[in-house]
Design a protein around this motif. Structure first.
Motif, PDB file in Angstrom:
ATOM      1  N   LEU A 270       0.812  -1.224   0.000  1.00 41.02           N
ATOM      2  CA  LEU A 270       0.000   0.000   0.000  1.00 41.02           C
ATOM      3  C   LEU A 270       0.842   1.269   0.000  1.00 41.02           C
ATOM      4  N   LEU A 271       1.955   1.259   0.751  1.00 38.70           N
ATOM      5  CA  LEU A 271       2.725   2.486   0.928  1.00 38.70           C
ATOM      6  C   LEU A 271       3.898   2.607  -0.025  1.00 38.70           C
ATOM      7  N   GLY A 272       4.356   1.511  -0.553  1.00 36.92           N
ATOM      8  CA  GLY A 272       5.485   1.564  -1.462  1.00 36.92           C
ATOM      9  C   GLY A 272       6.748   2.048  -0.782  1.00 36.92           C
ATOM     10  N   ALA A 273       7.387   3.074  -1.366  1.00 34.91           N
ATOM     11  CA  ALA A 273       8.661   3.562  -0.847  1.00 34.91           C
ATOM     12  C   ALA A 273       8.529   4.208   0.518  1.00 34.91           C
ATOM     13  N   GLU A 274       7.333   4.613   0.897  1.00 35.31           N
ATOM     14  CA  GLU A 274       7.146   5.242   2.205  1.00 35.31           C
ATOM     15  C   GLU A 274       7.223   4.237   3.352  1.00 35.31           C
ATOM     16  N   CYS A 275       7.144   2.967   3.042  1.00 32.54           N
ATOM     17  CA  CYS A 275       7.136   1.939   4.084  1.00 32.54           C
ATOM     18  C   CYS A 275       8.564   1.633   4.524  1.00 32.54           C
ATOM     19  N   GLY A 276       8.781   1.613   5.831  1.00 31.31           N
ATOM     20  CA  GLY A 276      10.097   1.283   6.347  1.00 31.31           C
ATOM     21  C   GLY A 276      10.004   0.703   7.739  1.00 31.31           C
ATOM     22  N   PRO A 277      11.034  -0.018   8.175  1.00 29.94           N
ATOM     23  CA  PRO A 277      10.985  -0.642   9.508  1.00 29.94           C
ATOM     24  C   PRO A 277      10.960   0.374  10.641  1.00 29.94           C
ATOM     25  N   ASP A 278      11.411   1.607  10.364  1.00 32.77           N
ATOM     26  CA  ASP A 278      11.438   2.619  11.411  1.00 32.77           C
ATOM     27  C   ASP A 278      10.155   3.425  11.483  1.00 32.77           C
ATOM     28  N   ASP A 279       9.149   3.028  10.729  1.00 28.84           N
ATOM     29  CA  ASP A 279       7.885   3.753  10.747  1.00 28.84           C
ATOM     30  C   ASP A 279       7.279   3.679  12.153  1.00 28.84           C
ATOM     31  N   GLU A 280       6.905   4.843  12.685  1.00 30.51           N
ATOM     32  CA  GLU A 280       6.354   4.890  14.034  1.00 30.51           C
ATOM     33  C   GLU A 280       5.095   4.050  14.159  1.00 30.51           C
ATOM     34  N   ARG A 281       4.304   4.013  13.093  1.00 31.90           N
ATOM     35  CA  ARG A 281       3.068   3.238  13.135  1.00 31.90           C
ATOM     36  C   ARG A 281       3.369   1.752  13.291  1.00 31.90           C
ATOM     37  N   ARG A 282       4.415   1.300  12.633  1.00 29.27           N
ATOM     38  CA  ARG A 282       4.797  -0.105  12.762  1.00 29.27           C
ATOM     39  C   ARG A 282       5.259  -0.405  14.184  1.00 29.27           C
ATOM     40  N   GLY A 283       6.067   0.482  14.767  1.00 27.33           N
ATOM     41  CA  GLY A 283       6.547   0.264  16.122  1.00 27.33           C
ATOM     42  C   GLY A 283       5.405   0.142  17.113  1.00 27.33           C
ATOM     43  N   ARG A 284       4.382   0.999  16.980  1.00 21.68           N
ATOM     44  CA  ARG A 284       3.239   0.920  17.885  1.00 21.68           C
ATOM     45  C   ARG A 284       2.480  -0.380  17.689  1.00 21.68           C
ATOM     46  N   ALA A 285       2.249  -0.732  16.428  1.00 23.36           N
ATOM     47  CA  ALA A 285       1.459  -1.937  16.147  1.00 23.36           C
ATOM     48  C   ALA A 285       2.142  -3.189  16.666  1.00 23.36           C
ATOM     49  N   VAL A 286       3.462  -3.277  16.467  1.00 25.14           N
ATOM     50  CA  VAL A 286       4.182  -4.459  16.928  1.00 25.14           C
ATOM     51  C   VAL A 286       4.218  -4.492  18.457  1.00 25.14           C
ATOM     52  N   THR A 287       4.337  -3.334  19.084  1.00 24.56           N
ATOM     53  CA  THR A 287       4.324  -3.285  20.553  1.00 24.56           C
ATOM     54  C   THR A 287       3.006  -3.807  21.101  1.00 24.56           C
ATOM     55  N   VAL A 288       1.898  -3.329  20.547  1.00 27.44           N
ATOM     56  CA  VAL A 288       0.590  -3.794  21.006  1.00 27.44           C
ATOM     57  C   VAL A 288       0.428  -5.279  20.725  1.00 27.44           C
ATOM     58  N   TRP A 289       0.889  -5.716  19.580  1.00 32.39           N
ATOM     59  CA  TRP A 289       0.768  -7.135  19.229  1.00 32.39           C
ATOM     60  C   TRP A 289       1.526  -8.012  20.229  1.00 32.39           C
ATOM     61  N   LEU A 290       2.728  -7.591  20.591  1.00 28.76           N
ATOM     62  CA  LEU A 290       3.503  -8.371  21.553  1.00 28.76           C
ATOM     63  C   LEU A 290       2.825  -8.400  22.916  1.00 28.76           C
ATOM     64  N   LEU A 291       2.227  -7.293  23.317  1.00 33.77           N
ATOM     65  CA  LEU A 291       1.519  -7.277  24.599  1.00 33.77           C
ATOM     66  C   LEU A 291       0.299  -8.186  24.554  1.00 33.77           C
ATOM     67  N   GLU A 292      -0.357  -8.243  23.402  1.00 36.96           N
ATOM     68  CA  GLU A 292      -1.493  -9.153  23.270  1.00 36.96           C
ATOM     69  C   GLU A 292      -1.029 -10.605  23.329  1.00 36.96           C
ATOM     70  N   GLN A 293       0.099 -10.901  22.690  1.00 36.64           N
ATOM     71  CA  GLN A 293       0.628 -12.260  22.755  1.00 36.64           C
ATOM     72  C   GLN A 293       1.007 -12.630  24.185  1.00 36.64           C
ATOM     73  N   ALA A 294       1.580 -11.684  24.917  1.00 33.92           N
ATOM     74  CA  ALA A 294       1.934 -11.947  26.309  1.00 33.92           C
ATOM     75  C   ALA A 294       0.686 -12.208  27.143  1.00 33.92           C
ATOM     76  N   ALA A 295      -0.386 -11.468  26.864  1.00 34.47           N
ATOM     77  CA  ALA A 295      -1.642 -11.699  27.596  1.00 34.47           C
ATOM     78  C   ALA A 295      -2.179 -13.086  27.296  1.00 34.47           C
TER      79      ALA A 295
END
Length: 810
Positions: A270-295
């Motif tokens: 969807l984002l093409g060249a704008e997509c990167g591992p340092d994207d703040e949105r990705r960091g938040r999503a992965v953080t929430v996902w890990l907390l859900e997995q821990a729960a």
């Protein structure tokens, strides 16, 4: 093969534990990982250990998903499809879950049926209405705590940032000392409802609009994601789901079964060249996902260092900034808990701060050690609400029903630890009772005493099997007693299921204030209480009520996050009565030994315990069918319908799927015209994650599959059969917990060796009332597991939260 949550591979056992300051340990179901298809969650409650490399490779190659990951076929766990958080990523030391996560019995197919409001969903909606009413009554009971004045460094920065978020502001400085990343605008995400132990997630009334689902389907297709995810995604993100996905493609990670690598592929498309591992949105999503997995693994929060370490392993370049952004957006909460010092108890304050540690008892103004944790709001608030409710019970005098002399007279008439239990309940609002199967006679004696004194007394079990067994015990041992003259028409004590009690479907119902209309409640199978159901229970009790939590602390722990019973036992905030009634006979001797780490050979003159050695999984299946269909009925006199097979997991050559297929072919052959089921099939129905109802298929019609479960008729809609019904001749130990059968066949194939633990063996063997056959193919792994593999740890905050609310000498 797929195994129980507590049965993770040894090499990952200590990957992410509770860390310092987390009291006690329990079993920890691991982080769930479902395949991307909506049907991937069918397999319910168990986790999957590391598989044979060839099998995993074959699955990965055969089921590669459009987003670059793998998609589980219907009936397979996401772990088996090759996806999900690793043990280290999930915050536990285990592999992946097989359905609902957290070791629950129930499939996680609820999101796929978000458009259809089930009876269980309606029950949960009613519970939440009552909970809101109770919250309003509690709102002014306790003010905020002014704390944190003596903190410094990262801890002080974190506290300041949290307080800024609470006030609606952004943090003035980065929480962890890193520059605040530039933000990209994104709509406020909708939080994903996670499975609870007692009820289903609630879908929006009527489900998402068809046009919303269609719009989401188009975005998913554009990003290369399976279009079958559209109903779930639309239900989670609401009317603006299409715009939310385009603005933040990582919102897809909130959908059950989607993994980070799949969300990354969707975002790149969807984002093409704008997509990167340092994207703040990705960091938040992965953080929430890990907390859900821990729960899902049983933790109510994760320690900050472990969370940031795991984020780094998931390819997040700046883990501290990702956590800071997640906190600033209100998608998670941070806590600081003072660690216990030698000779004293730990201090704590509110969920988002610590008490001032620089005044009295802080070592002359020295800073007290703290641990910083991050968790999802839903579990944090539930744990705090539970601590508040339990403190209310402990600190308040119970209602004076019956004089002290009446209670003492009743205790004197009882015997042993039953008398101790009656005396403890007479003067305390919260009492813990521990013991095995034989100890159930003591809560039964308590209920009869309470009824004779005029109390409205009830018992709540984890499931219908436990409820019916306890009700039979009450009926068999009841003696005529004159009821209180003040309540001449009061009926005797009754047994219900906990889910039925909280929803209002069973039990006394609620009064005008929304609290349960009772004076005494005994909760059986208390180790199965997770923080959310326990919090709702504590909030629902009226002032002056008495609560007894009773159970066997050696069994497997709750499907949902938390370790309520173990935490309370460790905290020692209320009276504890340990039963001195041993379980009788060879089976009782065997199980008691397992509980203390000893697997002893017992004398079984009546063939109460039989060991059947096998060499490989195919032989294990063959011998199991032979035992159920022929040997046990002939030699023991227990028919096949009263014999339960228990195995460590769903997958593999001798998991529940393989065993159920073989047992169906022998005991009730048929074409399986309705979703693989025929009239007469023995089934396990999961109306909600964490709940398993045994039953039988009676018929199949246009409206769905008709089941007879616990004396009631249940109709499962056609589109929910695959997610919520499986054959039930063979169960996992988590599905079987709370149940008991005349005969049990425990199957231990060789590939289950590394998944065994003492709680698993104790629970499985303890389900047998008269006869236990062990199909044994794990050689020395069985005694080694009993002696050396204890319960897995969980990170929780309940003891710390209780410490400042309950006097030390409680």
């Amino acid at each position: 093969m797929s195994t129980e949550p507590e049965a993770a591979a040894e090499e990952t056992a200590d990957a992410v534990g509770p860390g310092p300051g987390a009291p006690g340990t329990t079993d920890g179901p691991d982080a769930a990982a479902h395949g991307a298809s909506a049907a991937a969650a069918r397999d319910g409650a168990e986790t999957t250990t590391a598989r044979d490399g060839a099998e995993t490779a074959a699955r990965s190659g055969a089921q590669s998903g459009p987003t670059g990951g793998t998609t589980a076929a219907p009936g397979d766990s996401g772990a088996e499809a090759g996806g999900g958080a690793s043990a280290e990523e999930a915050g536990t030391g285990e592999a992946t879950t097989d359905g609902t996560g957290t070791g629950t019995d129930a499939p996680d197919g609820d999101a796929a049926a978000a458009g259809e409001k089930s009876e269980a969903e309606a029950e949960l909606a009613a519970q939440r209405v009552e909970r809101e009413r109770i919250e309003r009554r509690k709102a002014e009971r306790q003010g905020p705590v002014d704390a944190g004045a003596k903190l410094s460094g990262t801890a002080a920065d974190l506290l300041a940032a949290v307080r800024a978020v609470e006030s609606g502001e952004k943090p003035a400085a980065p929480v962890f000392g890193a520059p605040e990343p530039a933000r990209r605008p994104a709509p406020e995400p909708a939080r994903q409802p996670r499975p609870a132990a007692s009820a289903e997630p609630v879908a929006a009334p009527g489900g998402p609009a068809p046009e919303t689902v269609q719009a989401v389907r188009g975005v998913l297709a554009e990003g290369g994601a399976p279009e079958t995810l559209a109903p779930q995604t639309a239900a989670l993100l609401g009317e603006g789901a299409e715009g939310a996905l385009r603005a933040d493609p990582w919102q897809l990670l909130r959908v059950t079964g989607v993994r980070p690598e799949q969300a990354d592929g969707f975002a790149r498309a969807l984002l093409g060249a704008e997509c990167g591992p340092d994207d703040e949105r990705r960091g938040r999503a992965v953080t929430v996902w890990l907390l859900e997995q821990a729960a899902l693994a049983g933790h109510t929060a994760l320690e900050l260092p472990r969370l940031t370490e795991t984020l780094a392993r998931r390819g997040v370049p700046d883990p501290d900034a990702a956590v800071q952004s997640t906190l600033a957006e209100g998608e998670a909460l941070a806590f600081q808990d003072a660690l216990e010092e030698p000779g004293g108890r730990a201090d704590s304050a509110s969920s988002r701060s610590t008490q001032d540690t620089g005044e009295e008892g802080a070592g002359g103004g020295e800073e007290r050690p703290v641990r910083v944790l991050v968790g999802l709001e839903r579990y944090a608030l539930a744990e705090e609400s539970l601590a508040d409710g339990l403190a209310r019970l402990v600190n308040s005098a119970p209602k004076q029903d019956g004089s002290a002399a009446d209670w003492e007279q009743a205790a004197a008439a009882a015997q042993g630890s039953a008398a101790e239990l009656i005396r403890a309940v007479a003067g305390h609002g919260l009492v813990l009772h521990t013991g095995g199967e034989a100890s159930l006679a003591e809560p039964a004696a308590l209920l009869r005493t309470a009824h004779a004194l005029g109390l409205r007394a009830w018992a709540a079990a984890h499931g219908p099997l436990g409820r019916d067994r306890f009700a039979a015990l009450l009926d068999a041992s009841s003696e005529p007693a004159e009821p209180s003259s003040a309540e001449p028409d009061r009926t005797g004590p009754a047994a219900v299921t906990l889910a039925g009690l909280l929803s209002g479907a069973e039990g006394p119902g609620r009064d005008a204030e929304g609290t349960l209309d009772l004076d005494l409640l005994v909760v059986l199978d208390a180790p199965q209480l997770d923080v959310e159901s326990a919090a709702l229970l504590a909030e629902s009790l009226p002032d002056g009520a008495r609560l007894v939590l009773a159970g066997d602390p050696a069994v497997l722990w709750s499907a949902g996050p938390g370790r309520v019973f173990a935490d309370l036992l460790a905290a020692r905030v209320c009276p504890q009565v340990a039963s001195r009634r041993p379980d009788p006979g060879p089976l009782g001797e065997l199980v008691s030994g397992i509980g203390i780490g000893e697997l002893s050979q017992v004398e079984a003159p009546g063939k109460e315990v039989v060991i059947v050695p096998v060499r490989e999984a195919g032989e294990a299946v063959h011998r199991t069918v032979q035992l159920v269909a022929d040997s046990v009925p002939r030699a023991i006199g227990v028919p096949a319908e009263d014999t339960q097979v228990i195995t460590p997991g769903h997958g593999g050559a001798a998991g529940t799927r393989a065993l159920n297929a073989a047992l169906k072919e022998r005991l009730n052959p048929g074409p399986g015209r309705f979703g693989g089921f025929d009239p007469g099939d023995r089934v396990a129905y999961s109306p909600a994650p964490g709940r398993t109802l045994p039953g039988r298929v009676t018929k199949a019609e246009a409206d769905g599959l008709h089941l007879a479960c616990a004396g009631e008729t249940v109709v499962v809609p056609r589109d929910r059969v695959e997610q919520s019904v499986r054959h039930g001749w063979a169960l996992t130990a988590h599905q079987a917990v709370g149940g008991r059968w005349p005969a049990v066949v425990v199957v231990l194939p060789g590939d289950a060796a590394q998944g065994l633990s003492r709680p698993w063996v104790y629970t499985a063997f303890g389900r047998a009332a008269r006869h236990l056959s062990v199909v044994h193919g794990v050689e020395q792994a069985l005694p080694r597991a009993v002696a050396e593999v204890p319960a897995k740890p969980r990170t929780t905050r309940l003891p710390v939260l209780l410490a400042p609310q309950v006097p030390t000498d409680a």
